[in-house]
Scaffold this motif. Sequence first.
Motif, PDB file in Angstrom:
ATOM      1  N   GLY A  31      16.939  78.508  84.643  1.00 36.92           N
ATOM      2  CA  GLY A  31      17.709  78.030  85.603  1.00 36.92           C
ATOM      3  C   GLY A  31      19.102  77.806  84.949  1.00 36.92           C
ATOM      4  O   GLY A  31      19.923  77.207  85.865  1.00 36.92           O
ATOM      5  N   LYS A  32      19.383  77.901  83.639  1.00 37.11           N
ATOM      6  CA  LYS A  32      20.846  77.858  83.078  1.00 37.11           C
ATOM      7  C   LYS A  32      21.658  78.788  84.121  1.00 37.11           C
ATOM      8  O   LYS A  32      23.079  78.425  83.831  1.00 37.11           O
ATOM      9  N   VAL A  33      21.286  79.938  84.453  1.00 37.56           N
ATOM     10  CA  VAL A  33      22.332  80.726  85.083  1.00 37.56           C
ATOM     11  C   VAL A  33      21.409  81.209  86.219  1.00 37.56           C
ATOM     12  O   VAL A  33      20.086  81.225  86.024  1.00 37.56           O
ATOM     13  N   ASP A  34      22.056  81.557  87.209  1.00 45.06           N
ATOM     14  CA  ASP A  34      21.255  82.343  88.395  1.00 45.06           C
ATOM     15  C   ASP A  34      20.966  83.835  88.230  1.00 45.06           C
ATOM     16  O   ASP A  34      21.526  84.475  87.502  1.00 45.06           O
ATOM     17  N   GLY A  35      20.239  84.242  89.278  1.00 47.07           N
ATOM     18  CA  GLY A  35      19.850  85.609  89.283  1.00 47.07           C
ATOM     19  C   GLY A  35      20.898  86.673  89.441  1.00 47.07           C
ATOM     20  O   GLY A  35      20.888  87.798  89.078  1.00 47.07           O
ATOM     21  N   SER A  36      22.182  86.298  89.923  1.00 46.67           N
ATOM     22  CA  SER A  36      23.256  87.096  90.070  1.00 46.67           C
ATOM     23  C   SER A  36      23.591  87.601  88.477  1.00 46.67           C
ATOM     24  O   SER A  36      24.645  88.713  88.613  1.00 46.67           O
ATOM     25  N   ALA A  37      23.113  87.179  87.418  1.00 49.79           N
ATOM     26  CA  ALA A  37      23.701  87.287  86.067  1.00 49.79           C
ATOM     27  C   ALA A  37      22.858  88.693  85.807  1.00 49.79           C
ATOM     28  O   ALA A  37      23.169  89.287  84.603  1.00 49.79           O
ATOM     29  N   ALA A  38      21.904  89.248  86.560  1.00 48.98           N
ATOM     30  CA  ALA A  38      20.876  90.164  85.980  1.00 48.98           C
ATOM     31  C   ALA A  38      21.584  91.430  85.740  1.00 48.98           C
ATOM     32  O   ALA A  38      21.006  92.050  84.592  1.00 48.98           O
ATOM     33  N   PRO A  39      22.606  92.160  86.490  1.00 49.82           N
ATOM     34  CA  PRO A  39      22.981  93.214  85.971  1.00 49.82           C
ATOM     35  C   PRO A  39      23.935  93.022  84.522  1.00 49.82           C
ATOM     36  O   PRO A  39      23.781  94.089  83.791  1.00 49.82           O
ATOM     37  N   LEU A  40      24.425  91.877  84.346  1.00 53.93           N
ATOM     38  CA  LEU A  40      25.475  91.648  82.717  1.00 53.93           C
ATOM     39  C   LEU A  40      24.020  91.675  81.802  1.00 53.93           C
ATOM     40  O   LEU A  40      24.330  92.317  80.754  1.00 53.93           O
ATOM     41  N   LEU A  41      23.060  90.846  82.237  1.00 53.86           N
ATOM     42  CA  LEU A  41      21.951  90.711  81.229  1.00 53.86           C
ATOM     43  C   LEU A  41      21.420  92.166  80.880  1.00 53.86           C
ATOM     44  O   LEU A  41      21.122  92.480  79.873  1.00 53.86           O
TER      45      LEU A  41
END
Length: 205
Positions: A31-41
């Motif tokens: 939970g350090k970053v939220d799911g919106s980071a998925a495309p960048l990951l």
Amino acid sequence: MSQGHGTVNPGPAGLVALAMACFTFYAIHTGKVDGSAAPLLGIWLIGGFVIQVIVGVMEINHGNVLGGNVFTFFSAFFMLVTGLELIFKFFAAQNGWTIDSRIDGWAWLALAIALLTWTPGYLKSPLSLFCAVLALDVAVPVVALMDLEVLGHEWHVISGNFLGLGGIFGLYTAWGIVLNSVFEKTIIPLGAPIIKPKQTNTASM
């Protein structure tokens, strides 16, 4: 600056790519970053694929059956497939597409079994690398069982923390291999293998 024309150990580059994946998944799972980071990951993982597939092929060419095969299947499934899936799932969620993602659990289960059954081979590797693999031995089956919906998503904290630990041991191992090789002596102790490699008896050759 070049120190010679012989081939060198490509493992540190692959371990840095592995650590990048471990750190970023640690951030997502805890939970350090939220799911919106998925495309960048997903994009970062595709970059990791490029490094690890090169490392895997080089390791196989160097005769490293264990490391070469592990890096090769990590590059394909942990990096490329997972990266593309993260991007795809993000847009699927945006468009309301229904996907039975339990198929991922079955795929991860195969990868987990491969990793677990190959782990004893790392008893002949530096201790720091063996510890990195042990951390992944916990994280990968947990991810598989969560995707299969056998475990709940509260287990993300377990997978995340062990992925982070694996990344730390991977970076430490890469650090040691590079500096010890450059300075041609032990600068960073990596720990002796639990099973010592067989000594070659030159007198009998």
